[in-house]
Write a protein that holds these residues in place. Structure first.
Motif, PDB file in Angstrom:
ATOM      1  N   ALA A  13       0.657  -1.225  -0.014  1.00 25.23           N
ATOM      2  CA  ALA A  13       0.008  -0.120  -0.046  1.00 25.23           C
ATOM      3  C   ALA A  13       0.875   1.202   0.056  1.00 25.23           C
ATOM      4  O   ALA A  13       0.623   2.259  -0.489  1.00 25.23           O
ATOM      5  CB  ALA A  13      -0.905   0.123   1.215  1.00 25.23           C
ATOM      6  N   LYS A  14       1.947   1.058   0.653  1.00 24.45           N
ATOM      7  CA  LYS A  14       2.821   2.291   0.742  1.00 24.45           C
ATOM      8  C   LYS A  14       3.494   2.488  -0.810  1.00 24.45           C
ATOM      9  O   LYS A  14       3.644   3.637  -1.222  1.00 24.45           O
ATOM     10  CB  LYS A  14       3.814   2.212   1.835  1.00 24.45           C
ATOM     11  N   VAL A  51     -11.339   4.900   2.488  1.00 30.26           N
ATOM     12  CA  VAL A  51     -10.026   4.342   2.188  1.00 30.26           C
ATOM     13  C   VAL A  51      -9.841   3.282   0.804  1.00 30.26           C
ATOM     14  O   VAL A  51      -8.826   3.480   0.289  1.00 30.26           O
ATOM     15  CB  VAL A  51      -9.404   3.679   3.405  1.00 30.26           C
ATOM     16  N   ALA A  52     -11.019   2.811   0.649  1.00 34.59           N
ATOM     17  CA  ALA A  52     -10.693   1.934  -0.590  1.00 34.59           C
ATOM     18  C   ALA A  52     -10.633   2.941  -1.785  1.00 34.59           C
ATOM     19  O   ALA A  52     -10.362   2.505  -2.869  1.00 34.59           O
ATOM     20  CB  ALA A  52     -12.126   1.064  -0.808  1.00 34.59           C
ATOM     21  N   ILE A  53     -11.599   3.961  -1.860  1.00 36.66           N
ATOM     22  CA  ILE A  53     -11.623   4.916  -2.832  1.00 36.66           C
ATOM     23  C   ILE A  53     -10.024   5.490  -2.883  1.00 36.66           C
ATOM     24  O   ILE A  53      -9.381   5.823  -3.968  1.00 36.66           O
ATOM     25  CB  ILE A  53     -12.523   5.946  -2.467  1.00 36.66           C
ATOM     26  N   LEU A  54      -9.611   5.934  -1.916  1.00 41.51           N
ATOM     27  CA  LEU A  54      -8.304   6.654  -1.951  1.00 41.51           C
ATOM     28  C   LEU A  54      -7.299   5.650  -2.438  1.00 41.51           C
ATOM     29  O   LEU A  54      -6.366   5.927  -3.165  1.00 41.51           O
ATOM     30  CB  LEU A  54      -7.823   6.852  -0.359  1.00 41.51           C
ATOM     31  N   ARG A  55      -7.343   4.400  -1.827  1.00 43.55           N
ATOM     32  CA  ARG A  55      -6.361   3.350  -2.554  1.00 43.55           C
ATOM     33  C   ARG A  55      -6.255   3.321  -3.994  1.00 43.55           C
ATOM     34  O   ARG A  55      -5.427   3.117  -4.913  1.00 43.55           O
ATOM     35  CB  ARG A  55      -6.412   2.350  -1.891  1.00 43.55           C
ATOM     36  N   VAL A 153      -5.998  -3.071  -1.727  1.00 42.32           N
ATOM     37  CA  VAL A 153      -4.478  -2.960  -1.913  1.00 42.32           C
ATOM     38  C   VAL A 153      -4.065  -3.640  -3.277  1.00 42.32           C
ATOM     39  O   VAL A 153      -3.330  -3.032  -4.115  1.00 42.32           O
ATOM     40  CB  VAL A 153      -3.895  -3.321  -0.653  1.00 42.32           C
ATOM     41  N   LEU A 154      -4.294  -4.820  -3.309  1.00 38.01           N
ATOM     42  CA  LEU A 154      -3.563  -5.763  -4.331  1.00 38.01           C
ATOM     43  C   LEU A 154      -4.600  -5.875  -5.479  1.00 38.01           C
ATOM     44  O   LEU A 154      -3.922  -5.971  -6.819  1.00 38.01           O
ATOM     45  CB  LEU A 154      -3.344  -7.197  -3.826  1.00 38.01           C
ATOM     46  N   GLY A 155      -5.720  -5.541  -5.551  1.00 38.43           N
ATOM     47  CA  GLY A 155      -6.630  -5.407  -6.584  1.00 38.43           C
ATOM     48  C   GLY A 155      -7.362  -6.758  -6.962  1.00 38.43           C
ATOM     49  O   GLY A 155      -7.473  -7.685  -5.830  1.00 38.43           O
ATOM     50  N   PRO A 190     -13.865   1.799  -7.118  1.00 38.14           N
ATOM     51  CA  PRO A 190     -12.609   1.434  -6.624  1.00 38.14           C
ATOM     52  C   PRO A 190     -11.893   0.383  -6.856  1.00 38.14           C
ATOM     53  O   PRO A 190     -11.573  -0.582  -6.077  1.00 38.14           O
ATOM     54  CB  PRO A 190     -12.721   2.003  -5.018  1.00 38.14           C
ATOM     55  N   LEU A 191     -11.874  -0.002  -8.252  1.00 36.53           N
ATOM     56  CA  LEU A 191     -11.476  -1.291  -8.660  1.00 36.53           C
ATOM     57  C   LEU A 191     -10.037  -1.243  -9.204  1.00 36.53           C
ATOM     58  O   LEU A 191      -9.756  -0.777 -10.214  1.00 36.53           O
ATOM     59  CB  LEU A 191     -12.451  -1.834  -9.696  1.00 36.53           C
ATOM     60  N   ARG A 192      -9.207  -1.931  -8.779  1.00 40.25           N
ATOM     61  CA  ARG A 192      -7.795  -2.164  -9.416  1.00 40.25           C
ATOM     62  C   ARG A 192      -7.826  -3.509 -10.059  1.00 40.25           C
ATOM     63  O   ARG A 192      -7.601  -4.466  -9.507  1.00 40.25           O
ATOM     64  CB  ARG A 192      -6.739  -2.356  -8.181  1.00 40.25           C
ATOM     65  N   LEU A 193      -8.188  -3.477 -11.544  1.00 46.19           N
ATOM     66  CA  LEU A 193      -8.335  -4.581 -12.091  1.00 46.19           C
ATOM     67  C   LEU A 193      -6.682  -4.958 -12.683  1.00 46.19           C
ATOM     68  O   LEU A 193      -6.067  -4.285 -13.392  1.00 46.19           O
ATOM     69  CB  LEU A 193      -8.997  -4.332 -13.340  1.00 46.19           C
ATOM     70  N   LYS A 194      -6.368  -6.198 -12.142  1.00 44.90           N
ATOM     71  CA  LYS A 194      -5.093  -6.467 -12.401  1.00 44.90           C
ATOM     72  C   LYS A 194      -4.795  -7.756 -13.387  1.00 44.90           C
ATOM     73  O   LYS A 194      -3.876  -8.236 -13.828  1.00 44.90           O
ATOM     74  CB  LYS A 194      -4.364  -7.240 -11.220  1.00 44.90           C
ATOM     75  N   GLY A 195      -6.083  -7.951 -14.227  1.00 47.73           N
ATOM     76  CA  GLY A 195      -6.058  -8.827 -15.354  1.00 47.73           C
ATOM     77  C   GLY A 195      -7.097  -9.569 -15.345  1.00 47.73           C
ATOM     78  O   GLY A 195      -8.231  -9.530 -14.547  1.00 47.73           O
ATOM     79  N   SER A 196      -7.256 -10.271 -16.390  1.00 46.60           N
ATOM     80  CA  SER A 196      -8.418 -11.272 -16.677  1.00 46.60           C
ATOM     81  C   SER A 196      -7.995 -12.442 -17.386  1.00 46.60           C
ATOM     82  O   SER A 196      -7.004 -12.863 -18.314  1.00 46.60           O
ATOM     83  CB  SER A 196      -9.505 -10.393 -17.618  1.00 46.60           C
ATOM     84  N   HIS A 197      -8.683 -13.595 -17.182  1.00 48.89           N
ATOM     85  CA  HIS A 197      -8.452 -14.905 -17.404  1.00 48.89           C
ATOM     86  C   HIS A 197      -9.809 -15.554 -18.364  1.00 48.89           C
ATOM     87  O   HIS A 197     -10.784 -15.418 -17.647  1.00 48.89           O
ATOM     88  CB  HIS A 197      -8.141 -15.903 -16.389  1.00 48.89           C
ATOM     89  N   HIS A 198      -9.496 -16.139 -19.380  1.00 45.30           N
ATOM     90  CA  HIS A 198     -10.654 -16.330 -20.440  1.00 45.30           C
ATOM     91  C   HIS A 198     -10.547 -17.862 -20.575  1.00 45.30           C
ATOM     92  O   HIS A 198      -9.479 -18.511 -21.184  1.00 45.30           O
ATOM     93  CB  HIS A 198     -10.621 -15.492 -21.478  1.00 45.30           C
ATOM     94  N   VAL A 199     -11.603 -18.764 -20.611  1.00 54.08           N
ATOM     95  CA  VAL A 199     -11.634 -20.100 -20.708  1.00 54.08           C
ATOM     96  C   VAL A 199     -12.850 -20.523 -21.637  1.00 54.08           C
ATOM     97  O   VAL A 199     -13.861 -19.794 -21.333  1.00 54.08           O
ATOM     98  CB  VAL A 199     -11.374 -20.868 -19.473  1.00 54.08           C
ATOM     99  N   ASN A 200     -12.786 -21.718 -22.252  1.00 48.69           N
ATOM    100  CA  ASN A 200     -14.071 -22.119 -22.943  1.00 48.69           C
ATOM    101  C   ASN A 200     -14.463 -21.301 -24.067  1.00 48.69           C
ATOM    102  O   ASN A 200     -15.660 -21.178 -24.217  1.00 48.69           O
ATOM    103  CB  ASN A 200     -15.205 -22.668 -21.941  1.00 48.69           C
ATOM    104  N   ILE A 201     -13.576 -20.630 -24.703  1.00 52.72           N
ATOM    105  CA  ILE A 201     -14.025 -19.425 -25.715  1.00 52.72           C
ATOM    106  C   ILE A 201     -14.344 -20.311 -27.014  1.00 52.72           C
ATOM    107  O   ILE A 201     -13.741 -21.152 -27.497  1.00 52.72           O
ATOM    108  CB  ILE A 201     -12.899 -18.663 -26.036  1.00 52.72           C
ATOM    109  N   PRO A 202     -15.738 -19.728 -27.500  1.00 52.57           N
ATOM    110  CA  PRO A 202     -16.302 -20.520 -28.609  1.00 52.57           C
ATOM    111  C   PRO A 202     -15.369 -20.324 -29.918  1.00 52.57           C
ATOM    112  O   PRO A 202     -14.690 -19.304 -29.838  1.00 52.57           O
ATOM    113  CB  PRO A 202     -17.602 -19.777 -28.689  1.00 52.57           C
TER     114      PRO A 202
END
Length: 307
Positions: A13-14, A51-55, A153-155, A190-202
């Motif tokens: 966080a720091k 504090v979640a918004i601040l982060r 903090v980590l997302g 207040p969303l820290r999106l750290k990535g996306s994982h996709h499976v069973n794609i037509p």
């Protein structure tokens, strides 16, 4: 009063979010004072929420103001996304029990971004819409960041399963719907999106990903994972959070649905309060600040940012 972070999480966080434990109380007071000075704003002032918004804004106060204003403005101006169903109402719970959007458990032995599973193919496109999933996601994210400092903090990461998805599902994701989803998720939460994982794609959907990648920045492209099978997915995520249906040890989908509903029930009062917040545009001082997300609702897509 906010929770004290474990040492490892406090360091993240720091170092990554500019959080100074000695100044957090003062920072929260500044944000609360600012909210009080906005006559148009009916906003939540709970410490853990703010504090979640601040982060999420890395303690950049101008970004905090814009995010808070947009978050509650969209509660008023985009209710078809944010308030499509009353939290814990019959329609909300009936759709939720399909398991279209679930918060996966925390791994036992490591600090890891919280993962949200989306299963769009399990709903009937003749009776429901992709925006119903967005409505569930809207509240799942809130619970995650309030309950778990790891999420703020980590997302978070998104795991998307396309099994059962048909053309009828895809055509619901019109440009206007996607723009609203981008505005709500990317700019107001207040969303820290750290990535996306996709499976069973037509077959053929890979072409859609090629189109979407045009809107992604380089960091987002690197964090987008497409898997040929579930085994590769399990190898990439902590096995103890992945549902058993995908080869993991994180419990069955049925168990996860019940666990998530129990969590929603714990936050029943929070959900009721959420319905009282928003904006009164007739009381706004001056013109609303147009963020990139707000402009995107009327204009073209912009690049999607992943922190």
């Amino acid at each position: 009063m906010i929770r004290e972070l474990p040492e490892e999480l406090a360091k993240i966080a720091k170092d990554e979010l500019n959080e100074n434990p000695e100044r957090v109380s003062e920072d929260l007071m500044y944000v609360k004072d600012w909210i009080e000075q906005q006559p148009h704003l009916r906003a939540r002032k709970d410490d853990q929420w703010l504090v979640a918004i601040l982060r999420g804004c890395k303690y950049n106060f101008e970004k905090v103001k814009k995010k808070l204003d947009l978050y509650y403005t969209l509660r008023t101006t985009a209710p078809d996304v944010t308030l499509r169903h009353r939290p814990l109402g019959p329609d909300f719970l009936n759709f939720f029990r399909l398991g279209t959007c679930l918060l996966l458990p925390k791994p036992k032995d490591q600090i890891y971004p919280r993962v949200i599973l989306i299963r769009a193919g399990v709903y009937n496109p003749e009776t429901n819409n992709v925006i119903d999933i967005m409505c569930i996601l809207y509240y799942v994210v809130q619970i995650a960041i309030i309950e778990d400092d790891v999420a703020s903090v980590l997302g978070t990461k998104i795991m998307v399963d396309y099994k059962g998805v048909t053309l009828s599902h895809f055509v619901q994701a019109t440009p206007s719907v996607l723009k609203k989803i981008v505005a709500v998720c990317q700019e107001s939460m207040p969303l820290r999106l750290k990535g996306s994982h996709h499976v069973n794609i037509p077959t053929g959907v890979d072409k859609i990903f090629s189109l979407i990648s045009v809107f992604l920045n380089e960091k987002a492209k690197k964090r987008l994972r497409i898997y040929k099978g579930c085994q590769d997915l399990v190898n990439d995520l902590p096995k103890d959070i992945v549902p058993t249906e995908y080869g993991g040890d994180g419990g069955s989908i049925a168990e996860l649905i019940e666990n998530n509903i129990s969590k929603f029930n714990e936050f029943r009062e929070w959900m009721k309060q959420e319905e009282t917040f928003g904006t009164d545009e007739s009381k706004r001082l001056g013109k609303a600040v147009k963020t990139k997300a707000q402009k995107s609702l009327d204009g073209s897509f912009r690049k999607l940012d992943i922190d």
